[in-house]
Design a protein around this motif. Structure first.
Motif, mmCIF file in Angstrom:
data_model
loop_
_atom_site.group_PDB
_atom_site.id
_atom_site.type_symbol
_atom_site.label_atom_id
_atom_site.label_comp_id
_atom_site.label_asym_id
_atom_site.label_seq_id
_atom_site.Cartn_x
_atom_site.Cartn_y
_atom_site.Cartn_z
ATOM 1 N N THR A 70 2.146 2.149 -3.474
ATOM 2 C CA THR A 70 1.116 2.174 -4.508
ATOM 3 C C THR A 70 0.667 3.611 -4.750
ATOM 4 N N GLY B 98 -3.953 3.129 -7.817
ATOM 5 C CA GLY B 98 -4.066 1.737 -7.411
ATOM 6 C C GLY B 98 -3.001 0.835 -7.984
ATOM 7 N N PHE C 191 -9.095 2.139 3.747
ATOM 8 C CA PHE C 191 -7.883 1.324 3.826
ATOM 9 C C PHE C 191 -8.090 0.205 4.827
ATOM 10 N N VAL D 57 0.835 -1.205 0.000
ATOM 11 C CA VAL D 57 0.000 0.000 0.000
ATOM 12 C C VAL D 57 0.865 1.248 0.000
ATOM 13 N N VAL E 252 -6.957 0.009 -2.562
ATOM 14 C CA VAL E 252 -6.467 1.361 -2.814
ATOM 15 C C VAL E 252 -7.236 2.000 -3.949
#
Length: 654
Positions: free
Chosen positions: A5, A9, A161, A2, A75
């Protein structure tokens, strides 16, 4: 993942060359997890099956397979990337794990399906095929959890998240698998499972299986040999795992510092070979440098430069071959052994020899160009360039032939030197063998004086007696230099006889003192050793008296007219020095003149002693040569009268 990223996404993938089997996504995840690419590929497959990650390929204009991409679906949902999410799902196929009807999670079955993100974001149900019969229509798209996890009250999510519900600390986990391999009772024991793929969600809760990192750790622990070196299983084959850290030696750590990441990818045998190569290169560099302690730093700089040429450690596909055949190898640009890519190893500056080579080549090109202009002035530009290249090529061929010839000459000279060294070694060995054989024969000879067997031609006692006799003769000659008329042989003989009698008396007194100290019967036990001890005692007595005779002779010769005259001249000369002319009779002038006179007197006395001794020795040698050698009959009679070994003790005591 994450944290690496983008808002779209899509995961930021690593660059460089990667293995086709694992792919760029697995290579990126392996760096994030610190595991092997094969293990990361398994983790990525489980995340894809769990519906958290979608994999696809970038579309190209030619409709061929483009670069691989990895999308994190939570995401993308959190940032409202509906189009990208739909494309990822369509390109990856079934991205969600199959869920039975009776499954339950953190959310109740009756809650809204859009609870993972904001109400404006469309759920994944809009893009997933409705033919999945294993999932009920009201099931939620959240990470699956084991039934043993205690349900918790869902917290209100702001951005969607998965890690938002960790509590008020707001911290990151230590690593991906921290606390997720614990049993439900809280004990720190790993859960045993034979399933190759984890069927539960990857974010929270208990995992019945192990991740790639845990599997690798279990293999390392289970494959450890009795010697303590672990085994790693990669691709179904067993290989020996190398040491993760650099060697303990400080010099090796400094030298291998730039390639520490490549070092970790080597097995133990390769690491041992690299260490041996680095040690050999360091020893060679120490011989070239004025400061040998700078060799490790110099080798580290070389490896850094080689990595920059390659494009970084990620571009190295074969670490062992690159380190041993490219990174550690010196590349001289000229004939100087201290040159490495045009840089001097000892100074760190540009190699002057390389500059000379470049200068010579440029000068040769200018000279050839001038010759062409003088010989062929009407040539065009293209034709002139062709003629110039042809002549430069001819010069290069001639230089190559000359280099080959000089190399052959050097090899022939080296072979000639090696042959000469071999012949010298053989000759030396032969001479040593001959000397050893002669020494063995000499050791078997009897004594020439007393006839004692195995005395190497002269036993210890007889050798000491000869040295004593030579010292007595020398003492007589020294005394005769001042006490006798050198032209009168009788006077010289009388002085020598007087000295001999004096020394013999001293020797007799020394023998008496020695016999008084010896226990009764000790000399009879070993007559040969007793004779040698007495002979050594006599030689020591004469050697101690000889310096006294020499000192007395120098003192008497220092008062001769020749010495006095030389001292008077030295005294006057010192007084006439320009720094004493103002006061020649002063204290300093008199002291310096007196010292110079004494030095001149001593020097004159030594000269007179040396000259007179030479004269006496020459006359003594002449008389010895004139004396005829005794016949063998007389010599044998004298030898027959000598006592045998058993009778030596009685003679010595007497």
């Amino acid at each position: 993942m994450v944290l690496n990223t983008r808002a779209s996404g899509w995961l930021q993938l690593c660059g460089g060359l990667v293995r086709k089997k694992e792919g760029r996504g697995a290579a990126t995840l392996s760096r994030l997890l610190g595991c092997s690419p094969s293990g990361a590929r398994k983790v990525l497959a489980r995340l894809t099956d769990a519906g958290v990650v979608a994999r696809g390929r970038k579309a190209t204009a030619t409709r061929m397979k483009g670069r691989g991409q990895v999308m994190l679906l939570p995401v993308a949902r959190a940032h409202g990337r509906v189009l990208a999410l739909a494309e990822a799902v369509e390109g990856s196929g079934a991205v969600f794990s199959q869920r039975p009807d009776g499954a339950f999670g953190d959310l109740a079955p009756g809650q809204d399906a859009n609870s993972l993100g904001t109400p404006e974001v469309c759920s994944a149900e809009q893009v997933v095929e409705a033919g999945d019969r294993e999932r009920p229509d009201g099931a939620e798209f959240h990470a699956d959890h084991a039934p043993v996890v205690t349900p918790v009250v869902p917290l209100p999510l702001s951005e969607g998240f998965s890690g938002e519900g960790r509590g008020g600390e707001g911290r990151r986990p230590e690593r991906v698998c921290v606390r997720e391999d614990q049993a439900a009772d809280g004990e720190h024991t790993a859960v045993e499972s034979a399933l190759p793929v984890v069927e539960v969600g990857p974010f929270r809760g208990e995992k019945p299986g192990k991740s790639a990192v845990d599997e690798q750790g279990g293999q390392l622990a289970g494959g450890t040999q009795a010697g303590g070196w672990p085994k790693a299983v990669v691709g179904g084959k067993t290989r020996q795992q190398g040491r993760p850290d650099l060697p303990d030696d400080l010099g090796l750590r400094v030298a291998l510092g730039p390639v520490a990441w490549l070092w970790a990818g080597l097995n133990r045998w390769q690491q041992d070979q690299v260490v041996a190569a680095v040690k050999a290169e360091l020893e060679r560099l120490k011989d070239l440098l004025m400061q040998p302690e700078g060799a490790p730093r110099l080798l580290a700089d070389r490896l850094t430069d080689r990595l920059e040429e390659t494009g970084g450690e990620a571009r190295v596909s074969r670490p062992f071959g690159w380190i041993t055949r490219r990174g550690l190898v010196q590349r001289p640009a000229c004939s100087d052994v201290r040159c490495d890519d045009g840089i001097r190893l000892d100074t760190g500056g540009d190699c002057a020899n390389c500059g000379n080579v470049i200068h010579f080549r440029r000068a040769r090109r200018v000279r050839i160009s001038a010759d062409i202009d003088r010989e062929l002035p009407a040539l065009g530009v293209t034709e002139r360039r062709r003629v110039l290249e042809d002549r430069l090529r001819e010069y290069a061929v001639a230089e190559a032939e000359d280099f080959v010839w000089r190399r052959e000459q050097a090899r022939a000279e080296q072979a000639r030197r090696e042959a000469a060294r071999g012949a010298a070694r053989e000759r030396g060995e032969r001479e040593r063998q001959e000397a050893a054989a002669a020494e063995a024969v000499r050791q078997e000879l009897p004594c020439g004086e007393c006839g004692r067997e195995r005395s190497a031609g002269l036993c210890e006692a007889c050798g000491l007696r000869r040295r004593t006799e030579a010292a007595i003769v020398e003492a007589g000659l020294v005394a005769a230099t001042w006490a006798a008329d050198l032209d009168d042989a009788a006077d010289v003989a009388a002085v020598a006889a007087h000295v001999r009698s004096t020394l013999e008396a001293d020797i007799e007194a020394t023998h008496q003192q020695f016999l008084e100290l010896v226990e009764p019967g000790e000399l009879e036990a070993d007559p040969v050793a007793a004779a040698a001890v007495l002979a050594f005692d006599a030689w020591q007595t004469v050697e101690q008296a000889l310096p006294e005779y020499r000192s007395s002779a120098l003192g008497r010769l220092g008062r001769t007219p020749e010495a006095e005259e030389e001292a008077r001249r030295a005294y006057k000369t010192e007084q006439n020095r320009r720094w004493f002319r103002a006061n020649p009779n002063g204290a300093d002038a008199v002291a310096a003149a007196t010292k110079a006179a004494d030095t001149a007197r001593e020097r004159t006395a030594e000269y007179l002693c040396t000259v007179r001794l030479e004269q006496l020795r020459e006359r003594t040698a002449d008389r010895t040569e004139q004396a005829a050698a005794a016949p063998w009959a007389a010599r044998l009679t004298a030898l027959a009268e000598c006592p045998l070994d058993g009778e030596t003790a009685g003679v010595v005591i007497a």
